[in-house]
Scaffold this motif. Structure first.
Motif, mmCIF file in Angstrom:
data_model
loop_
_atom_site.group_PDB
_atom_site.id
_atom_site.type_symbol
_atom_site.label_atom_id
_atom_site.label_comp_id
_atom_site.label_asym_id
_atom_site.label_seq_id
_atom_site.Cartn_x
_atom_site.Cartn_y
_atom_site.Cartn_z
ATOM 1 N N PHE A 111 5.939 -22.038 -39.530
ATOM 2 C CA PHE A 111 4.708 -20.992 -39.017
ATOM 3 C C PHE A 111 5.162 -19.646 -39.379
ATOM 4 N N ASN A 112 5.084 -18.962 -40.067
ATOM 5 C CA ASN A 112 5.463 -17.347 -40.104
ATOM 6 C C ASN A 112 4.198 -16.690 -39.826
ATOM 7 N N THR A 113 3.514 -16.885 -38.578
ATOM 8 C CA THR A 113 2.196 -16.249 -38.183
ATOM 9 C C THR A 113 2.297 -15.211 -37.404
ATOM 10 N N GLN A 114 3.308 -14.519 -37.040
ATOM 11 C CA GLN A 114 3.462 -13.406 -36.254
ATOM 12 C C GLN A 114 2.406 -12.203 -36.228
ATOM 13 N N SER A 115 1.903 -12.160 -37.777
ATOM 14 C CA SER A 115 1.174 -11.144 -38.150
ATOM 15 C C SER A 115 -0.153 -11.165 -37.840
ATOM 16 N N ASN A 116 -0.622 -12.730 -36.941
ATOM 17 C CA ASN A 116 -1.889 -12.889 -36.466
ATOM 18 C C ASN A 116 -2.190 -12.125 -35.238
ATOM 19 N N ASP A 117 -1.167 -11.264 -34.701
ATOM 20 C CA ASP A 117 -1.190 -10.527 -33.583
ATOM 21 C C ASP A 117 -2.424 -9.665 -33.750
ATOM 22 N N GLN A 118 -2.608 -9.295 -35.085
ATOM 23 C CA GLN A 118 -3.782 -8.159 -35.292
ATOM 24 C C GLN A 118 -5.146 -8.556 -34.793
ATOM 25 N N TYR A 119 -5.192 -9.829 -34.646
ATOM 26 C CA TYR A 119 -6.685 -10.546 -34.296
ATOM 27 C C TYR A 119 -6.695 -10.812 -32.779
ATOM 28 N N ALA A 120 -5.826 -10.112 -31.935
ATOM 29 C CA ALA A 120 -5.643 -10.049 -30.581
ATOM 30 C C ALA A 120 -7.004 -9.974 -29.776
ATOM 31 N N GLY A 121 -7.703 -8.875 -30.334
ATOM 32 C CA GLY A 121 -8.573 -8.408 -29.802
ATOM 33 C C GLY A 121 -10.000 -9.260 -29.987
ATOM 34 N N GLY A 122 -9.926 -10.428 -30.851
ATOM 35 C CA GLY A 122 -10.777 -11.398 -30.988
ATOM 36 C C GLY A 122 -11.610 -11.254 -32.258
ATOM 37 N N THR A 123 -12.283 -12.165 -32.711
ATOM 38 C CA THR A 123 -12.967 -12.388 -34.114
ATOM 39 C C THR A 123 -14.081 -13.518 -33.822
#
Length: 261
Positions: A111-123
């Motif tokens: 899992f190279n998914t560190q970029s999912n930090d951008q969705y920390a505000g919720g979707t």
């Protein structure tokens, strides 16, 4: 003189041709091995298998993809299996086979998914979460599986030529994963990738059957492909670094089998 030489050559050619034909091509007078074996209504045996197992992943377009780059990858593994064979003869060209066995394997998902930090505000797909720095242990999941594999196959084979005959088979499998952890309360936040216990697949196989004086040996190539999604989703409060990045995960396996009957 010339005619005598020509006659000798013709006679020699006929003799050699006849001898060659008698030794190599006149199989009709040779006794086949295990002549009545395939006429039995039921027969039994066992098989050994060398396997290559992998996951076929369909990634979530938001959490599993960064543009055209896949954020989740798998690494296949080579393993082994063994099982029993039960065959019921239907007619001269069709058999029904039940071949229960055990398949052992260990696969890796990265899992190279560190970029999912951008969705920390919720979707719309996930609630807000607190980002965490993924360690190497967080990025790698080793998924160990032991399948009780029960395929039911319809086999069609060609006519026997001396001591061999080709065949093809296809059917469905029930596969129970004894290491699924499907009921575990912990998930990937605690290092556990959960999978389903009961699964269904389809199988196709081709090979050649060889007859010896005491047994029949069948080398074949088999492909098994899971029908259902095997992944158990992470808990709702777990950040979308792991199963949220995967839409479906299905096993695909390629096997070289050796059957003894």
């Amino acid at each position: 003189m010339w005619n005598n030489t020509l006659n000798i050559k013709v006679l020699a050619a006929i003799f050699i041709s006849g001898l060659f034909n008698a030794q190599l091509f006149r199989t009709k007078d040779r006794q086949d091995r295990l002549e009545g074996f395939d006429n039995q209504k039921f027969s039994y045996g066992f098989y050994l298998a060398a396997n290559n197992f992998d996951y076929r992943l369909v990634l979530h377009p938001m959490f599993g993809m960064d543009g055209q780059r896949n954020l989740v990858q798998t690494k296949s593994s080579y393993s082994f299996g063994a099982g029993l064979i039960g065959k019921m003869r239907l007619d001269d060209n069709f058999d029904l086979r039940l071949e229960p066995g055990l398949q052992f394997m260990s696969r890796e998902i990265i899992f190279n998914t560190q970029s999912n930090d951008q969705y920390a505000g919720g979707t719309a797909a996930n609630a807000p979460f607190t980002p965490r720095a993924l360690t190497e242990a967080d990025k790698l999941r080793t998924v160990k599986s032991t399948y009780v594999d029960v395929p039911l196959l319809l086999e069609v084979h060609g006519d026997r030529w001396y001591n061999s005959r080709p065949y093809a088979a296809a059917g469905v499998n029930w596969m129970m994963n004894l290491q699924s952890n499907s009921k575990s309360a912990d998930d990937n936040a605690n290092g556990i990738f959960r999978t389903t216990t009961s699964n269904f697949a389809w199988t196709a196989e081709i090979g050649i059957q060889f007859y010896f004086s005491r047994f029949k040996l069948t080398p074949g190539f088999r492909g098994t492909f899971m029908i259902n999604d095997e992944m158990v989703a992470d808990n709702a409060e777990t950040p979308p670094y792991w199963t949220s990045a995967i839409s479906t995960a299905k096993t695909r396996a390629f096997m070289f089998v050796l059957k003894f009957e």
